[in-house]
Scaffold this active site. Structure first.
Site, PDB file in Angstrom:
ATOM      1  N   SER A 187       0.847  -1.193  -0.076  1.00 29.95           N
ATOM      2  CA  SER A 187       0.026  -0.008  -0.098  1.00 29.95           C
ATOM      3  C   SER A 187       0.839   1.446  -0.011  1.00 29.95           C
ATOM      4  O   SER A 187       1.714   1.530  -0.447  1.00 29.95           O
ATOM      5  CB  SER A 187      -0.847   0.011   1.326  1.00 29.95           C
ATOM      6  OG  SER A 187      -1.943   0.792   1.032  1.00 29.95           O
ATOM      7  N   ASP A 245      -5.858  -3.367  -2.527  1.00 31.79           N
ATOM      8  CA  ASP A 245      -4.884  -3.099  -1.671  1.00 31.79           C
ATOM      9  C   ASP A 245      -4.169  -4.236  -1.169  1.00 31.79           C
ATOM     10  O   ASP A 245      -4.952  -5.205  -0.514  1.00 31.79           O
ATOM     11  CB  ASP A 245      -5.502  -2.439  -0.461  1.00 31.79           C
ATOM     12  CG  ASP A 245      -4.329  -1.698   0.210  1.00 31.79           C
ATOM     13  OD1 ASP A 245      -3.407  -2.330   0.980  1.00 31.79           O
ATOM     14  OD2 ASP A 245      -4.014  -0.361   0.282  1.00 31.79           O
TER      15      ASP A 245
END
Length: 372
Positions: A76, A257
């Site tokens: 991320s 993600d």
């Protein structure tokens, strides 16, 4: 004051490592001598605090020199920083980036809540992705003139940071191993329900751009749109083309993600343990201190759910194995900050400055304890 909500502890046995660069990445053991692998955990806007620690580690310290790291990995927001580090960015480069960094533009004002909710109901995500994409483009272009030169491209080339692929990075690593480093980031192919590792450590991602891999690794579910890649089940590789000249089966897959699976891509080392026989692992992680906030509506609820998932969610399924096999050095930032806290540019510069100063003075220090 910053001291009210941040402390740093490090579980580490400092080692004075001697680093020898290696060009061959296909040997049975990835590196013939002990190497350093540095991971940066995902944590949304908490990455601002990580930049302060990185600024400190760029200077002389008793722990590690960032230029002595062989592999940078992240999830991320950690993938954004890991890419910059892999591209050889120096302290001045990140400082240049911080000068224009403004997270307050990432999310809508509360006055736009009806529009935000409408976007979520019609498109499946809360926020427009323009500012996230702009941020990633900006960091990839910081040293683009130098990268063009190192890739032997013409001076007038229109090659941009968004054009850099994993193949380009591998070429740079082979030619300039003192500057460029291997990269490992993770995402989740939600269409196939698999954690995916995008890396220079194998040949599966050569045609994929770093820009798109960052967007895939940081695509918070329901917050930002998912990324799309086409999967070729014959070659077992991802690509941009929906068609081929063969009869290969191609599917369009959605990526979200990487923190949904693991906030740090440590699992790659476990799955490929025969290639990482002698490494020191360094991990910059976030531990969030629980804090009360009133749930005022569906958007606030979604934000809290995602913050919970990425702050307290699943860690490496083999963390115990990692500790048994490797020396693990953990920098743990204990924060009351949330994944979706937004900071304007002045706040970001102040936070990174305070963290750097407190690391430098020893007010924020690294406690040395034996890794277990």
């Amino acid at each position: 004051m910053l001291e009210k909500y941040i402390s740093i502890k490090m579980r580490v046995n400092p080692v004075n490592n001697t680093i020898n660069n290696t060009d061959d990445i296909k040997s049975t053991s990835l590196f013939p001598k002990k190497k350093n692998v540095f991971f940066i955990e995902g944590g949304g806007t908490k990455g601002v605090y990580a930049m302060g620690v990185l600024n400190y580690l760029y200077d002389e310290n008793v722990y590690i020199k960032l230029q002595d790291v062989d592999i940078f990995g992240g999830t991320s927001v950690g993938s954004i920083l890991a890419v910059g580090l892999s591209l050889g960015y120096q302290k001045k480069d990140f400082e240049k980036f911080v000068e224009t960094f403004d997270l307050s533009k990432f999310v809508d004002s509360k006055y736009y809540a009806p529009f935000t909710l409408y976007r979520f109901l019609t498109k499946g995500h809360l926020y427009d992705d323009t500012n996230r994409q702009t941020l990633v483009k900006k960091i990839l272009n910081i040293n683009i003139e130098t990268i063009r030169s190192h890739l032997d491209l013409p001076i007038d080339s229109d090659f941009e940071g968004t054009d850099i692929t994993f193949w380009h990075l591998k070429k740079l690593i082979k030619k300039y191993p003192q500057i460029y480093k291997h990269l490992l980031i993770n995402s989740v192919d939600i269409s196939r329900e698999q954690q995916i590792f995008m890396t220079t450590l194998d040949d599966n991602w050569d045609n994929i751009k770093l820009y798109d891999s960052i967007l895939a690794s940081s695509a918070f579910p329901f917050v930002f749109p998912s990324s799309k890649f086409y999967y070729n089940s014959t070659t077992q590789k991802y690509q941009y083309e929906s068609l081929t000249d063969t009869n290969d089966k191609i599917t369009e897959n959605s990526f979200i993600d990487g923190g949904v699976a693991n906030n740090i891509p440590l699992d790659y080392l476990i799955l490929n343990s025969e290639r990482f026989t002698d490494c020191n692992l360094w991990s910059l992680q976030f531990t969030t201190t629980p804090a009360y906030s009133k749930i005022t509506g569906p958007i606030a609820l979604i934000q809290k759910l995602i913050n919970f998932a990425f702050s307290y969610g699943r860690k490496s399924f083999g963390l115990e194995l990692i500790h048994e096999k490797y020396q693990v050095n953990v920098i743990n930032l204990n924060l009351s900050a949330n994944t979706f806290d937004t900071y304007n540019n002045n706040q970001i510069k102040e936070i990174t400055r305070q963290i750097y100063d407190q690391c430098l003075s020893g007010q924020l220090h690294f406690d040395n304890v034996d890794s277990q």
